[in-house]
Scaffold this active site. Structure first.
Site, PDB file in Angstrom:
ATOM      1  N   VAL A 114      56.364  39.505  41.055  1.00  0.00           N
ATOM      2  CA  VAL A 114      55.964  39.233  39.673  1.00  0.00           C
ATOM      3  C   VAL A 114      56.226  40.464  38.797  1.00  0.00           C
ATOM      4  O   VAL A 114      56.703  40.349  37.663  1.00  0.00           O
ATOM      5  CB  VAL A 114      54.474  38.812  39.597  1.00  0.00           C
ATOM      6  CG1 VAL A 114      54.073  38.575  38.148  1.00  0.00           C
ATOM      7  CG2 VAL A 114      54.224  37.562  40.433  1.00  0.00           C
ATOM      8  N   ARG A 165      53.495  52.848  44.976  1.00  0.00           N
ATOM      9  CA  ARG A 165      53.005  53.779  45.977  1.00  0.00           C
ATOM     10  C   ARG A 165      54.090  54.758  46.432  1.00  0.00           C
ATOM     11  O   ARG A 165      53.831  55.870  46.822  1.00  0.00           O
ATOM     12  CB  ARG A 165      52.462  53.033  47.202  1.00  0.00           C
ATOM     13  CG  ARG A 165      50.962  52.828  47.123  1.00  0.00           C
ATOM     14  CD  ARG A 165      50.492  51.942  48.228  1.00  0.00           C
ATOM     15  NE  ARG A 165      51.177  50.655  48.169  1.00  0.00           N
ATOM     16  CZ  ARG A 165      50.807  49.582  48.862  1.00  0.00           C
ATOM     17  NH1 ARG A 165      49.779  49.642  49.682  1.00  0.00           N
ATOM     18  NH2 ARG A 165      51.458  48.443  48.754  1.00  0.00           N
ATOM     19  N   VAL A 172      45.638  31.889  36.884  1.00  0.00           N
ATOM     20  CA  VAL A 172      45.442  30.490  37.276  1.00  0.00           C
ATOM     21  C   VAL A 172      46.635  29.666  36.794  1.00  0.00           C
ATOM     22  O   VAL A 172      46.978  29.707  35.619  1.00  0.00           O
ATOM     23  CB  VAL A 172      44.158  29.898  36.665  1.00  0.00           C
ATOM     24  CG1 VAL A 172      43.913  28.493  37.206  1.00  0.00           C
ATOM     25  CG2 VAL A 172      42.950  30.784  36.926  1.00  0.00           C
ATOM     26  N   GLY A 213      49.859  29.898  37.406  1.00  0.00           N
ATOM     27  CA  GLY A 213      51.169  30.529  37.200  1.00  0.00           C
ATOM     28  C   GLY A 213      51.618  30.442  35.760  1.00  0.00           C
ATOM     29  O   GLY A 213      50.950  30.962  34.856  1.00  0.00           O
ATOM     30  N   ILE A 222      51.672  27.939  33.800  1.00  0.00           N
ATOM     31  CA  ILE A 222      51.049  26.892  32.982  1.00  0.00           C
ATOM     32  C   ILE A 222      50.028  27.489  32.023  1.00  0.00           C
ATOM     33  O   ILE A 222      49.094  28.153  32.465  1.00  0.00           O
ATOM     34  CB  ILE A 222      50.326  25.853  33.861  1.00  0.00           C
ATOM     35  CG1 ILE A 222      51.232  25.356  34.977  1.00  0.00           C
ATOM     36  CG2 ILE A 222      49.835  24.686  33.013  1.00  0.00           C
ATOM     37  CD1 ILE A 222      50.518  24.526  36.030  1.00  0.00           C
ATOM     38  N   GLY A 279      59.373  30.033  52.298  1.00  0.00           N
ATOM     39  CA  GLY A 279      58.868  31.038  51.366  1.00  0.00           C
ATOM     40  C   GLY A 279      57.704  30.557  50.520  1.00  0.00           C
ATOM     41  O   GLY A 279      57.317  31.218  49.560  1.00  0.00           O
ATOM     42  N   GLU A 285      52.578  32.622  52.988  1.00  0.00           N
ATOM     43  CA  GLU A 285      52.625  33.986  53.504  1.00  0.00           C
ATOM     44  C   GLU A 285      52.632  33.956  55.039  1.00  0.00           C
ATOM     45  O   GLU A 285      52.233  32.963  55.648  1.00  0.00           O
ATOM     46  CB  GLU A 285      51.358  34.752  53.068  1.00  0.00           C
ATOM     47  CG  GLU A 285      51.046  34.701  51.602  1.00  0.00           C
ATOM     48  CD  GLU A 285      51.745  35.811  50.832  1.00  0.00           C
ATOM     49  OE1 GLU A 285      52.209  36.777  51.468  1.00  0.00           O
ATOM     50  OE2 GLU A 285      51.831  35.703  49.596  1.00  0.00           O
ATOM     51  N   ASP A 290      42.052  31.304  47.707  1.00  0.00           N
ATOM     52  CA  ASP A 290      42.802  31.443  46.454  1.00  0.00           C
ATOM     53  C   ASP A 290      42.333  30.409  45.428  1.00  0.00           C
ATOM     54  O   ASP A 290      42.049  30.737  44.270  1.00  0.00           O
ATOM     55  CB  ASP A 290      44.301  31.272  46.753  1.00  0.00           C
ATOM     56  CG  ASP A 290      45.144  31.254  45.499  1.00  0.00           C
ATOM     57  OD1 ASP A 290      45.431  32.338  44.966  1.00  0.00           O
ATOM     58  OD2 ASP A 290      45.503  30.148  45.037  1.00  0.00           O
ATOM     59  N   LYS A 332      40.256  30.769  41.663  1.00  0.00           N
ATOM     60  CA  LYS A 332      40.721  30.126  40.426  1.00  0.00           C
ATOM     61  C   LYS A 332      39.659  29.184  39.866  1.00  0.00           C
ATOM     62  O   LYS A 332      39.469  29.092  38.647  1.00  0.00           O
ATOM     63  CB  LYS A 332      42.036  29.395  40.694  1.00  0.00           C
ATOM     64  CG  LYS A 332      43.186  30.367  40.987  1.00  0.00           C
ATOM     65  CD  LYS A 332      44.405  29.662  41.574  1.00  0.00           C
ATOM     66  CE  LYS A 332      45.562  30.630  41.773  1.00  0.00           C
ATOM     67  NZ  LYS A 332      46.666  30.011  42.563  1.00  0.00           N
TER      68      LYS A 332
END
Lengths: 432, 432
Positions: A15, A46, A131, A133, A135, A186, A189, A200, A204
């Site tokens: 992102v 990092r 929340v 993406g 949208i 993909g 994870e 997750d 949200k």
């Protein structure tokens, strides 16, 4: 007159890279829309020695995030997780920077701390990307519906589990295989826990509930069931009865009754959704959220709920809004928690249920089963004999709306009946 | 510190009454959300002697709109039409009041005048209710997608025509009868011209195009075809080929090519939509709008596009946003027209077409028909013989994407062929 708005990026994963791309390639559009140049002044990572997308100029990368945030008007936090993200955001705010974040975990767990810091520092906190993406969802709920009363939000907010359940429904695969497929594509994870266990989606749900009901709702207050108990039998039976199984986030206002004042219930769990409902048609990794408000009625928002490029669109939209505030010396909405409604547990949720039972195949069984529901005040809508297997038969019972506590008590009673061999599954039915 | 924000309402029809109801009954919620009391200080109407909903206090009604707007921080214009609404809005702004309006006709025709007045007066101009009723659409396009590039907006933005077309598809009725039904159900006006001729949708298309492409687009620049030419034959053939006919508003960015720079095409016309597309499932008087952006990808917004109560929700949401600005001394976005793209005519639109022809039923006809398309560079996707009737046959030709000018030239050529008895219908195919 402000002629440049300085933006710092914390984190340069998928992102972050796509956000940097938008900021670095849409410079003319952004300047025209903001009324000042929007300059990406640095990216904290990092390590300097990681291969990055060629769009990222090497000289923008720094390991000194504190120095970076000290010279930014807007800090975009895309590191995720609670720490060190929280420390970085708080330091950025105390330096006078507004913050854009996609960090649902932190917002769900400790949003009030971030809001309090933003208020104290007089800066903005925006998180459209946390929340749904790409949208637009946070902004509509927190701004467009500000003159209305939201009664319910019902949505598919996790693309990974939607992909997995869709895969199970389409191919008949079991969960483990569908998760492997999602990983290969993909969409999941290597460690899929946060998605398949509903963490997750719960974060949200907490964010949506807080905004929709002007009340602090933390992730810990969200009832959470993941999809790991969903079997290919459940999926097949859903199809057989004209439903599809979706992992839903549901946040709703329960009405005041004679028994006491209402409150909020926030829950995440797999649910049966009728094929005729628009949420049933949400395929693959897409997200869709229904919002019901007293005056507006039902609204639906649909789009790509994840992915670097779509999420970067939401992040950059927030950057533009805040940059305009920087130029005009104004502010966006703060935390709204005046309603301070009680956050109720799952026992107080009211919905419909489908209970699948394996029972002895002899006369009088249905009467005993029906009595168990009646004892707890749960009204039966339909009963269907699903399959007879020698001495046994499978029953599919669909109820009218009932309190979750009553249904749970019914299931306990059913489990204690001699004629009930096994309670095969209990699924809530939503969106009818 | 501002402790009261004064709101004046111009017009007390259906939407006005429901807006007044929200303002008068949600006072505590609104005060908490705004951070100051929101007070409806008056309602301007042409006459005092009209029976009104009991929620409206008689003492709020006045016939002196000039006096009323002079003592308001926010003026809500719900009169509609160009005049006297424009004069009232301009006077309100010159008095320092921000304006909320649902007036698509005025915005589509003369939006820049309103924006210029708002900018000169340092006030806000909000109009969420002008497009899509309760659906948050203006705010997402003008704010959430401000970091992205919108490429296309495709939507059902007129509930009346959607109801009529849905009725035709469901019952097989012809247009005249379906319009009568819509009138009887309260979904169409006694004079349905503005809806069925596409004027209402064209104004909304102009508003959406202006926002999406940061360019002034007036209603006059929108290519407009209503639904009056849609026959029950068209509807039946749509179903036969797996489509449904919808009145669509389409605004899109055409790409730069060797032939010249791209621009914007804005068009309103009936179109075939495949049944698999989410817009095909939008029933009755609902609205739905697809927005496609480079980074966000496809987004859909769905809800009630009209009606007093839903529209009042959108109006009141705008009031809350502006009231917060009044409290904090800030401003919302101004007109964004920096892109100043050329607005092209329908000839430059690129889409697919379905052409239905009545031809002589003899060998060699198809070759001549196919040659007419080829001559104008229009590539055929499928040809289907629809029906043979004695000496005649009906052909259904579906093309690949082509410029509208090329298709129009093809239709002219077809009309001149001896073997073509009649071009029965030409419909664009969208959302494939």
């Amino acid at each position: 007159m402000v002629d440049v708005v300085r933006v710092a990026l914390l984190g340069c994963g998928t992102v972050g890279t796509e956000t940097a791309r938008l900021l670095l390639t849409h410079t003319e559009d952004l300047a025209a829309r903001v009324g000042a140049r929007v300059e990406l002044v640095g990216i904290a990572e990092r390590s300097l020695d990681v291969e990055r997308d060629p769009v990222i100029p090497r000289e923008l990368i720094t390991t000194d995030w504190q120095e970076l945030v000290s010279r930014a008007d807007i800090v975009i936090e895309l590191i995720g997780g609670v720490e060190p993200a929280r420390t970085m955001i708080l330091e950025a705010m105390s330096n006078g920077a507004s913050v854009v974040t996609a960090n649902k975990e932190l917002l769900g767990k400790d949003g009030p701390t971030l809001y309090a810091a933003a208020e104290a520092a007089g800066v903005d906190l925006y998180y459209e990307a946390a929340v749904g993406g790409a949208i637009p969802l946070i902004r509509p709920v927190r701004e467009s519906l500000a003159g209305d009363r939201v009664t319910r939000v019902l949505g598919i907010v996790n693309g990974t589990t939607n992909y997995v359940l869709d895969q199970m429904a389409t191919t008949g695969e079991d969960l483990a295989l569908a998760v492997k497929q999602a990983q290969a594509q993909g969409f999941a994870e290597a460690d899929p826990t946060a998605d398949v266990e509903g963490f997750d989606a719960a974060a949200k749900a907490a964010i949506l509930a807080s905004l929709a009901f002007h009340t602090r709702v933390s992730t810990a207050a969200v009832h959470r069931e993941g999809i790991t108990a969903v079997t290919s039998d459940d999926v097949a039976w859903a199809a057989e009865t004209g439903h599809v199984i979706k992992l839903l986030a549901v946040v709703e206002r329960t009405p005041d009754t004679d028994a006491g004042p209402g409150g909020i219930v926030a829950r995440v769990h797999p649910a049966l959704v009728p094929l005729s409902h628009p949420l049933a048609g949400v395929r693959g990794a897409f997200n869709a959220v229904f919002v019901e408000a007293e005056a507006a009625g039902p609204l639906m928002f649909y789009g790509q709920g994840a992915g670097g490029v779509p999420t970067a669109s939401a992040v950059t939209g927030d950057v533009v809004t805040i940059a305009r505030h920087v130029v005009h010396g104004s502010r966006g909405p703060l935390e709204s928690r005046y309603a301070d409604l009680p956050v109720l547990g799952i026992a107080d949720a009211v919905t419909r249920y489908q209970v699948r039972l394996r029972v002895a195949d002899r006369p009088g069984v249905l009467a005993q089963v029906a009595q168990a529901f009646a004892t707890h005040g749960v009204s039966i809508e339909t009963v269907r004999q699903a399959a007879a297997r020698g001495q046994h038969a499978d029953l599919l019972v669909v109820t009218h709306a009932a309190r979750d506590a009553a249904l749970a008590a019914t299931v306990a009673t059913l489990g204690g009946l001699d004629v009930v061999e096994q309670v095969l599954s209990v699924l809530r039915v939503e969106g009818a």
